[in-house]
Write a protein that holds these residues in place. Sequence first.
Motif, PDB file in Angstrom:
ATOM      1  N   ASN A  45       0.847  -1.190   0.000  1.00  0.00           N
ATOM      2  CA  ASN A  45       0.000   0.000   0.000  1.00  0.00           C
ATOM      3  C   ASN A  45       0.887   1.248   0.000  1.00  0.00           C
ATOM      4  OD1 ASN A  45      -2.309  -1.601   0.136  1.00  0.00           O
ATOM      5  ND2 ASN A  45      -2.243  -1.658   2.376  1.00  0.00           N
ATOM      6  N   ASN A  46       1.147   1.779  -1.207  1.00  0.00           N
ATOM      7  CA  ASN A  46       1.978   2.973  -1.387  1.00  0.00           C
ATOM      8  C   ASN A  46       3.374   2.798  -0.817  1.00  0.00           C
ATOM      9  OD1 ASN A  46      -0.213   4.358  -2.567  1.00  0.00           O
ATOM     10  ND2 ASN A  46      -0.954   4.990  -0.561  1.00  0.00           N
ATOM     11  N   GLN A  47       3.825   1.575  -0.710  1.00  0.00           N
ATOM     12  CA  GLN A  47       5.156   1.282  -0.196  1.00  0.00           C
ATOM     13  C   GLN A  47       5.782   0.179  -1.042  1.00  0.00           C
ATOM     14  OE1 GLN A  47       6.796   2.821   2.205  1.00  0.00           O
ATOM     15  NE2 GLN A  47       5.104   4.179   2.760  1.00  0.00           N
ATOM     16  N   PRO A  48       7.116   0.183  -1.190  1.00  0.00           N
ATOM     17  CA  PRO A  48       7.762  -0.905  -1.941  1.00  0.00           C
ATOM     18  C   PRO A  48       7.713  -2.212  -1.168  1.00  0.00           C
ATOM     19  CG  PRO A  48       9.405   0.531  -0.960  1.00  0.00           C
ATOM     20  CD  PRO A  48       8.086   1.198  -0.730  1.00  0.00           C
ATOM     21  N   ILE A  49       7.776  -3.301  -1.897  1.00  0.00           N
ATOM     22  CA  ILE A  49       7.827  -4.636  -1.300  1.00  0.00           C
ATOM     23  C   ILE A  49       9.291  -5.051  -1.229  1.00  0.00           C
ATOM     24  CG2 ILE A  49       7.117  -7.037  -1.530  1.00  0.00           C
ATOM     25  CD1 ILE A  49       4.703  -6.036  -3.097  1.00  0.00           C
ATOM     26  N   VAL A  50       9.772  -5.331  -0.041  1.00  0.00           N
ATOM     27  CA  VAL A  50      11.194  -5.580   0.185  1.00  0.00           C
ATOM     28  C   VAL A  50      11.350  -6.974   0.783  1.00  0.00           C
ATOM     29  CG1 VAL A  50      13.287  -4.824   1.360  1.00  0.00           C
ATOM     30  CG2 VAL A  50      11.623  -3.132   0.555  1.00  0.00           C
ATOM     31  N   GLN A  55      17.424 -10.639   3.309  1.00  0.00           N
ATOM     32  CA  GLN A  55      18.047 -11.711   4.075  1.00  0.00           C
ATOM     33  C   GLN A  55      19.512 -11.332   4.261  1.00  0.00           C
ATOM     34  OE1 GLN A  55      16.646 -14.381   5.467  1.00  0.00           O
ATOM     35  NE2 GLN A  55      18.563 -15.067   6.342  1.00  0.00           N
ATOM     36  N   GLY A  56      19.861 -10.902   5.459  1.00  0.00           N
ATOM     37  CA  GLY A  56      21.229 -10.449   5.694  1.00  0.00           C
ATOM     38  C   GLY A  56      21.494  -9.152   4.950  1.00  0.00           C
ATOM     39  N   THR A  57      22.539  -9.161   4.117  1.00  0.00           N
ATOM     40  CA  THR A  57      22.883  -7.982   3.322  1.00  0.00           C
ATOM     41  C   THR A  57      22.264  -8.003   1.929  1.00  0.00           C
ATOM     42  OG1 THR A  57      24.921  -9.065   2.572  1.00  0.00           O
ATOM     43  CG2 THR A  57      25.055  -7.716   4.559  1.00  0.00           C
ATOM     44  N   THR A  58      21.541  -9.054   1.584  1.00  0.00           N
ATOM     45  CA  THR A  58      20.903  -9.158   0.268  1.00  0.00           C
ATOM     46  C   THR A  58      19.476  -8.652   0.367  1.00  0.00           C
ATOM     47  OG1 THR A  58      22.274 -11.076  -0.268  1.00  0.00           O
ATOM     48  CG2 THR A  58      20.323 -10.704  -1.617  1.00  0.00           C
ATOM     49  N   LYS A  59      19.104  -7.766  -0.543  1.00  0.00           N
ATOM     50  CA  LYS A  59      17.784  -7.137  -0.485  1.00  0.00           C
ATOM     51  C   LYS A  59      17.192  -7.056  -1.881  1.00  0.00           C
ATOM     52  CE  LYS A  59      17.521  -2.738   0.369  1.00  0.00           C
ATOM     53  NZ  LYS A  59      17.537  -1.444   1.078  1.00  0.00           N
ATOM     54  N   LEU A  60      15.933  -7.468  -2.000  1.00  0.00           N
ATOM     55  CA  LEU A  60      15.156  -7.366  -3.233  1.00  0.00           C
ATOM     56  C   LEU A  60      14.021  -6.381  -2.985  1.00  0.00           C
ATOM     57  CD1 LEU A  60      14.128  -8.198  -6.049  1.00  0.00           C
ATOM     58  CD2 LEU A  60      13.002 -10.147  -4.969  1.00  0.00           C
ATOM     59  N   SER A  61      14.006  -5.303  -3.760  1.00  0.00           N
ATOM     60  CA  SER A  61      12.989  -4.255  -3.606  1.00  0.00           C
ATOM     61  C   SER A  61      12.198  -4.129  -4.898  1.00  0.00           C
ATOM     62  CB  SER A  61      13.657  -2.914  -3.251  1.00  0.00           C
ATOM     63  OG  SER A  61      12.692  -1.891  -3.147  1.00  0.00           O
ATOM     64  N   VAL A  62      10.868  -4.235  -4.789  1.00  0.00           N
ATOM     65  CA  VAL A  62       9.956  -4.110  -5.932  1.00  0.00           C
ATOM     66  C   VAL A  62       9.150  -2.842  -5.734  1.00  0.00           C
ATOM     67  CG1 VAL A  62       8.117  -5.198  -7.255  1.00  0.00           C
ATOM     68  CG2 VAL A  62       9.852  -6.623  -6.140  1.00  0.00           C
ATOM     69  N   GLU A  63       9.295  -1.877  -6.658  1.00  0.00           N
ATOM     70  CA  GLU A  63       8.594  -0.614  -6.585  1.00  0.00           C
ATOM     71  C   GLU A  63       7.735  -0.431  -7.826  1.00  0.00           C
ATOM     72  OE1 GLU A  63      11.169   2.631  -5.589  1.00  0.00           O
ATOM     73  OE2 GLU A  63      12.572   1.326  -4.506  1.00  0.00           O
ATOM     74  N   ASN A  68       8.102   1.654 -10.412  1.00  0.00           N
ATOM     75  CA  ASN A  68       8.796   1.853 -11.685  1.00  0.00           C
ATOM     76  C   ASN A  68      10.115   1.111 -11.796  1.00  0.00           C
ATOM     77  OD1 ASN A  68      10.047   3.305  -9.725  1.00  0.00           O
ATOM     78  ND2 ASN A  68      10.074   5.251 -10.819  1.00  0.00           N
ATOM     79  N   LYS A  69      10.491   0.347 -10.800  1.00  0.00           N
ATOM     80  CA  LYS A  69      11.759  -0.368 -10.899  1.00  0.00           C
ATOM     81  C   LYS A  69      11.785  -1.520  -9.905  1.00  0.00           C
ATOM     82  CE  LYS A  69      14.416   2.359  -7.548  1.00  0.00           C
ATOM     83  NZ  LYS A  69      15.650   3.153  -7.325  1.00  0.00           N
ATOM     84  N   THR A  70      12.662  -2.460 -10.171  1.00  0.00           N
ATOM     85  CA  THR A  70      12.944  -3.590  -9.283  1.00  0.00           C
ATOM     86  C   THR A  70      14.444  -3.666  -9.111  1.00  0.00           C
ATOM     87  OG1 THR A  70      10.994  -4.813 -10.029  1.00  0.00           O
ATOM     88  CG2 THR A  70      12.726  -6.075  -8.943  1.00  0.00           C
ATOM     89  N   SER A  71      14.922  -3.588  -7.882  1.00  0.00           N
ATOM     90  CA  SER A  71      16.354  -3.541  -7.615  1.00  0.00           C
ATOM     91  C   SER A  71      16.749  -4.678  -6.683  1.00  0.00           C
ATOM     92  CB  SER A  71      16.746  -2.204  -6.989  1.00  0.00           C
ATOM     93  OG  SER A  71      16.065  -2.010  -5.753  1.00  0.00           O
ATOM     94  N   ILE A  72      17.967  -5.201  -6.913  1.00  0.00           N
ATOM     95  CA  ILE A  72      18.554  -6.249  -6.082  1.00  0.00           C
ATOM     96  C   ILE A  72      19.934  -5.769  -5.664  1.00  0.00           C
ATOM     97  CG2 ILE A  72      19.283  -8.654  -5.948  1.00  0.00           C
ATOM     98  CD1 ILE A  72      17.332  -9.296  -8.156  1.00  0.00           C
ATOM     99  N   THR A  73      20.192  -5.704  -4.376  1.00  0.00           N
ATOM    100  CA  THR A  73      21.477  -5.275  -3.849  1.00  0.00           C
ATOM    101  C   THR A  73      22.005  -6.337  -2.896  1.00  0.00           C
ATOM    102  OG1 THR A  73      20.402  -4.074  -2.030  1.00  0.00           O
ATOM    103  CG2 THR A  73      20.883  -2.837  -4.039  1.00  0.00           C
ATOM    104  N   SER A  74      23.324  -6.548  -2.969  1.00  0.00           N
ATOM    105  CA  SER A  74      23.958  -7.540  -2.112  1.00  0.00           C
ATOM    106  C   SER A  74      25.437  -7.231  -2.027  1.00  0.00           C
ATOM    107  CB  SER A  74      23.737  -8.960  -2.647  1.00  0.00           C
ATOM    108  OG  SER A  74      24.420  -9.899  -1.844  1.00  0.00           O
ATOM    109  N   ASP A  75      26.007  -7.419  -0.845  1.00  0.00           N
ATOM    110  CA  ASP A  75      27.434  -7.223  -0.643  1.00  0.00           C
ATOM    111  C   ASP A  75      28.236  -8.498  -0.861  1.00  0.00           C
ATOM    112  OD1 ASP A  75      26.838  -4.649   0.011  1.00  0.00           O
ATOM    113  OD2 ASP A  75      26.872  -4.969   2.178  1.00  0.00           O
ATOM    114  N   ILE A  76      27.579  -9.639  -0.907  1.00  0.00           N
ATOM    115  CA  ILE A  76      28.284 -10.917  -1.046  1.00  0.00           C
ATOM    116  C   ILE A  76      28.003 -11.583  -2.384  1.00  0.00           C
ATOM    117  CG2 ILE A  76      28.337 -11.309   1.437  1.00  0.00           C
ATOM    118  CD1 ILE A  76      25.938 -13.130   1.159  1.00  0.00           C
ATOM    119  N   GLY A  77      27.268 -10.913  -3.279  1.00  0.00           N
ATOM    120  CA  GLY A  77      26.963 -11.510  -4.579  1.00  0.00           C
ATOM    121  C   GLY A  77      25.632 -12.240  -4.558  1.00  0.00           C
ATOM    122  N   MET A  78      25.216 -12.661  -5.737  1.00  0.00           N
ATOM    123  CA  MET A  78      23.931 -13.349  -5.856  1.00  0.00           C
ATOM    124  C   MET A  78      23.966 -14.265  -7.072  1.00  0.00           C
ATOM    125  SD  MET A  78      21.660 -10.175  -7.318  1.00  0.00           S
ATOM    126  CE  MET A  78      22.419  -9.063  -6.144  1.00  0.00           C
TER     127      MET A  78
END
Length: 319
Positions: free
Chosen positions: A141-146, A149-157, A159-169
Amino acid sequence: MRAAAAAAAGEQQSSNGPVKKSMREKAVERRNVNKEHNSNFKAGYIPIDEDRLHKTGLRGRKGNLAICVIILLFILAVINLIITLVIWAVIRIGPNGCDSMEFHESGLLRFKQVSDMGVIHPLYKSTVGGRRNENLVITGNNQPIVFQQGTTKLSVENNKTSITSDIGMQFFDPRTQNILFSTDYETHEFHLPSGVKSLNVQKASTERITSNATSDLNIKVDGRAIVRGNEGVFIMGKTIEFHMGGNMELKAENSIILNGSVMVSTTRLPSSSSGDQLGSGDWVRYKLCMCADGTLFKVQVTSQNMGCQISDNPCGSTH
């Protein structure tokens, strides 16, 4: 009383031994003893001070503490009742089980109705999935879905979908266990997944960027592109084209080498009108020249159709 009983017993004894009494004599003797006992109310009575007796029960501080404990237990019972009523109203637990979710022995938690949740913290490992023939719909509801798990993050907004991780994926097929996409550069090279034609990144650090032998490699930016190499930058290709809306700057500590045919489009270069003289005004014009070994140098234009042959030519006789 005991003396009289002993005298009576002595009278009934003879030299040969005690004389047996009849049943009537025994009954009369028993009746007399009971009458004596019933009339003697002070037999075995000892006067005692009641203040010196041991008092039982909770008195003083112990009594107050017992009352506090009882009140605390009553408050906890009321809170437990409120929590139970809230759980019953929200989860709707009935005689047939929970109305909105199911718990399985394998650890699976299945939601059977639309659920409104905020932040979910799994204890160990978590897997989110839907039914085989139904879509899994997750709405914010007017917020991204995140998913994090640890340092890995999947964000669905929106206009975009982003995946960030410090250890790789890495992404793999759960049925065949084949790796579809991975950022493990040490074991294999970085390849885009099949069907993906472009990669949008803010900053990338890699040893090299290549394309297939039958396709072009296009690097496009909206603003400024900076290509920097700690041990130099080498750009190789059958045809290399640079299209810029502004300036292009080449910097090197030692030298800049251009191998092959170099062509510069003059459509964006400033030019004077046909009537202007070369030496008029404040304009100072230069011509870019190149040696056979790729060395670039500039020559000031002083006349029309001027070449690169000057006295201080860094190329020597070759130009």
